[in-house]
Design an enzyme around this catalytic site. Structure first.
Site, PDB file in Angstrom:
ATOM      1  N   HIS A  15      -2.460   7.058  -1.705  1.00 21.42           N
ATOM      2  CA  HIS A  15      -1.656   6.317  -0.712  1.00 21.42           C
ATOM      3  C   HIS A  15      -0.478   7.196  -0.314  1.00 21.42           C
ATOM      4  CE1 HIS A  15       0.048   2.291   0.779  1.00 21.42           C
ATOM      5  NE2 HIS A  15       0.843   3.248   1.243  1.00 21.42           N
ATOM      6  N   HIS A  17       2.093   8.712   3.080  1.00 18.15           N
ATOM      7  CA  HIS A  17       2.547   8.756   4.480  1.00 18.15           C
ATOM      8  C   HIS A  17       2.967  10.184   4.804  1.00 18.15           C
ATOM      9  CE1 HIS A  17       2.584   4.357   4.891  1.00 18.15           C
ATOM     10  NE2 HIS A  17       2.909   4.386   3.604  1.00 18.15           N
ATOM     11  N   LYS A 103      -6.580   0.175   7.014  1.00 11.48           N
ATOM     12  CA  LYS A 103      -5.361  -0.358   6.402  1.00 11.48           C
ATOM     13  C   LYS A 103      -4.987  -1.669   7.070  1.00 11.48           C
ATOM     14  CE  LYS A 103      -1.684  -0.310   3.800  1.00 11.48           C
ATOM     15  NZ  LYS A 103      -0.561   0.610   3.875  1.00 11.48           N
ATOM     16  N   HIS A 140      -1.944  -4.012   2.531  1.00 13.48           N
ATOM     17  CA  HIS A 140      -0.514  -4.213   2.272  1.00 13.48           C
ATOM     18  C   HIS A 140      -0.366  -5.703   2.004  1.00 13.48           C
ATOM     19  CE1 HIS A 140       3.878  -3.207   2.766  1.00 13.48           C
ATOM     20  NE2 HIS A 140       3.871  -4.524   2.720  1.00 13.48           N
ATOM     21  N   HIS A 178      -0.038  -0.397  -3.573  1.00 17.99           N
ATOM     22  CA  HIS A 178       1.304  -0.428  -4.175  1.00 17.99           C
ATOM     23  C   HIS A 178       1.634  -1.787  -4.791  1.00 17.99           C
ATOM     24  CE1 HIS A 178       1.998  -2.039  -0.191  1.00 17.99           C
ATOM     25  NE2 HIS A 178       2.051  -0.864   0.389  1.00 17.99           N
ATOM     26  N   ASP A 251       2.645   6.222  -2.286  1.00 15.42           N
ATOM     27  CA  ASP A 251       3.326   5.584  -1.152  1.00 15.42           C
ATOM     28  C   ASP A 251       4.558   6.398  -0.751  1.00 15.42           C
ATOM     29  OD1 ASP A 251       3.668   3.806   0.925  1.00 15.42           O
ATOM     30  OD2 ASP A 251       4.635   2.269  -0.286  1.00 15.42           O
TER      31      ASP A 251
HETATM   32  O1  DOR Z   1       8.541   1.393   2.037  1.00 16.38           O
HETATM   33  C1  DOR Z   1       7.589   1.544   2.797  1.00 16.38           C
HETATM   34  N1  DOR Z   1       7.554   2.563   3.684  1.00 16.38           N
HETATM   35  N2  DOR Z   1       6.587   0.664   2.763  1.00 16.38           N
HETATM   36  C2  DOR Z   1       5.586   0.686   3.655  1.00 16.38           C
HETATM   37  O2  DOR Z   1       4.726  -0.157   3.577  1.00 16.38           O
HETATM   38  C3  DOR Z   1       5.581   1.678   4.745  1.00 16.38           C
HETATM   39  C4  DOR Z   1       6.366   2.859   4.398  1.00 16.38           C
HETATM   40  C5  DOR Z   1       6.663   3.757   5.579  1.00 16.38           C
HETATM   41  O3  DOR Z   1       5.732   4.076   6.328  1.00 16.38           O
HETATM   42  O4  DOR Z   1       7.813   4.160   5.733  1.00 16.38           O
HETATM   43 ZN    ZN Z   2       2.529   2.828   2.354  1.00 16.37          ZN
END
Ligand code: DOR
Ligand code: ZN
Length: 348
Positions: A15, A17, A103, A140, A178, A251
């Protein structure tokens, strides 16, 4: 005699980003140094909602890899953003193109979730196609109902939505992303072999006091938000249990430090720079370092039907201090625990 070094099969981050453009170029090498593969979340703006968009994004991720040496063989595992309009045809195309999952963001639940699902009744055909094609649903799991307390949103999501989803799509592969609560841990433990969960380093290391200790701490603010100590302990017990339904997903969610350190600060902890070191700290404190490899390198690959990685990496007991800031395009990025000393260090 405590371990002084720990050698693991190369792990994966299930997971992650990565953003796009200059931000992608800044953060990708950190993950690529630590992980052989990562599931790349699709919450760009606009979202990565079609197979064509995912193919183009994948190429940009590949282009951001180091040219040679560590990380040059990093493999992004692409996902699509489920929307009210995702068609069964898009699911079939996704399967054919090697997309690992869709997602599900309840609309309004988190960063760039406004294109998310407004009601699960709109995605029944897509979910049915995913079930038939064997494409995973990455969830999520938080309700957006303003009457539900922010700390209860995951537990209420399980009650209101996840039980029905599982009942209606019994053969759908689902990952509750998460997880942050005892209820999440328990649900996944009992839901059978087609349900799993990722667990982040911040939810294993910290309870919600971290957000408020010594003033408001925006770098400890993420979604789902950190929970109480009781929940943190349940997560540590799950991660270190050796059960295959729990695996590593950082995450890691980079935001410019300036956008976290102001009113309306963005949600997300940046952990990719030192993720394995943070997890090692958790496993060591729990007396379970020998179980880190399965959590980090085996369970997720097995669940997603991917081959386990070849090759190893080594963590050494060697104190080092995390930088205060990292470059992030035109901005700066503050890693979680910036300026603090970590006990474990990834060997080059
Ligand atoms: O804290 C988070 N940041 N939770 C999420 O679900 C998305 C993520 C983000 O993309 O910044
Ligand atoms: Zn995430």
């Amino acid at each position: 005699m405590p371990f002084d070094s720990l050698t693991l099969t190369r792990p994966d981050d299930f997971h992650l980003h990565l953003r796009d453009g200059a931000a992608l170029a800044a953060v990708l090498p950190h993950s690529a140094r630590q992980f052989a593969r990562a599931i790349v979340m699709p919450n760009l703006r606009p979202p990565v909602a079609t197979v064509g968009q995912a193919a183009a994004y994948r190429q940009r991720v590949l282009d951001a890899r180091p040219r040679e040496g560590a990380g040059s063989d990093f493999e992004p595992l692409m996902t699509l953003y489920l929307t009210d309009r995702t068609s069964a045809d898009e699911v079939r195309r996704a399967k054919a193109q090697g997309i690992v999952g869709f997602k599900l963001y309840p609309a309004g639940a988190t960063t760039h979730s406004d294109a998310g699902v407004t009601d699960l009744k709109h995605v029944q055909a897509a979910l049915d196609a995913m079930q038939r094609e064997g494409v995973a649903l990455l969830v999520h799991g938080e309700v957006v109902d303003p009457e539900v307390d922010v700390f209860d949103r995951e537990a209420v999501f399980i009650e209101r939505h996840l039980l029905a989803l599982r009942r209606d799509f019994p053969a759908l592969k689902m990952v509750l992303e998460h997880i942050t609560t005892r209820e999440g841990v328990q649900y996944v433990a009992e839901a059978g072999p087609l349900t799993a969960a990722t667990i982040t380093p911040q939810h294993l290391l910290y309870n919600r006091n971290a957000i408020f200790s010594g003033g408001l701490q925006p770098h400890w603010y993420c979604l789902p938000v950190l929970k109480s100590e009781e929940h943190r302990r349940a997560l540590v017990a799950a991660a270190t249990s050796g059960k295959p339904c729990y695996f590593l997903g950082t995450d890691s969610a980079p935001h410019a430090a300036a956008l976290k350190e102001h009113a309306g600060g963005h949600a997300g902890c940046y952990t990719a720079f030192s993720a394995l070191e943070l997890y090692a700290e958790v496993f060591e404190a729990a007396g379970a370092l020998e179980r880190l490899e399965a959590f980090a390198s085996f369970h997720g690959a097995d669940f997603h039907g991917l081959p386990r990685n070849r090759g190893t990496l080594t963590l050494r007991r060697e104190p080092w201090t995390l930088p205060e800031r990292l470059p992030f395009g035109d901005a700066e990025l503050k890693p979680l625990r910036a300026g603090e000393t970590l006990a474990w260090r990834l060997a080059d």
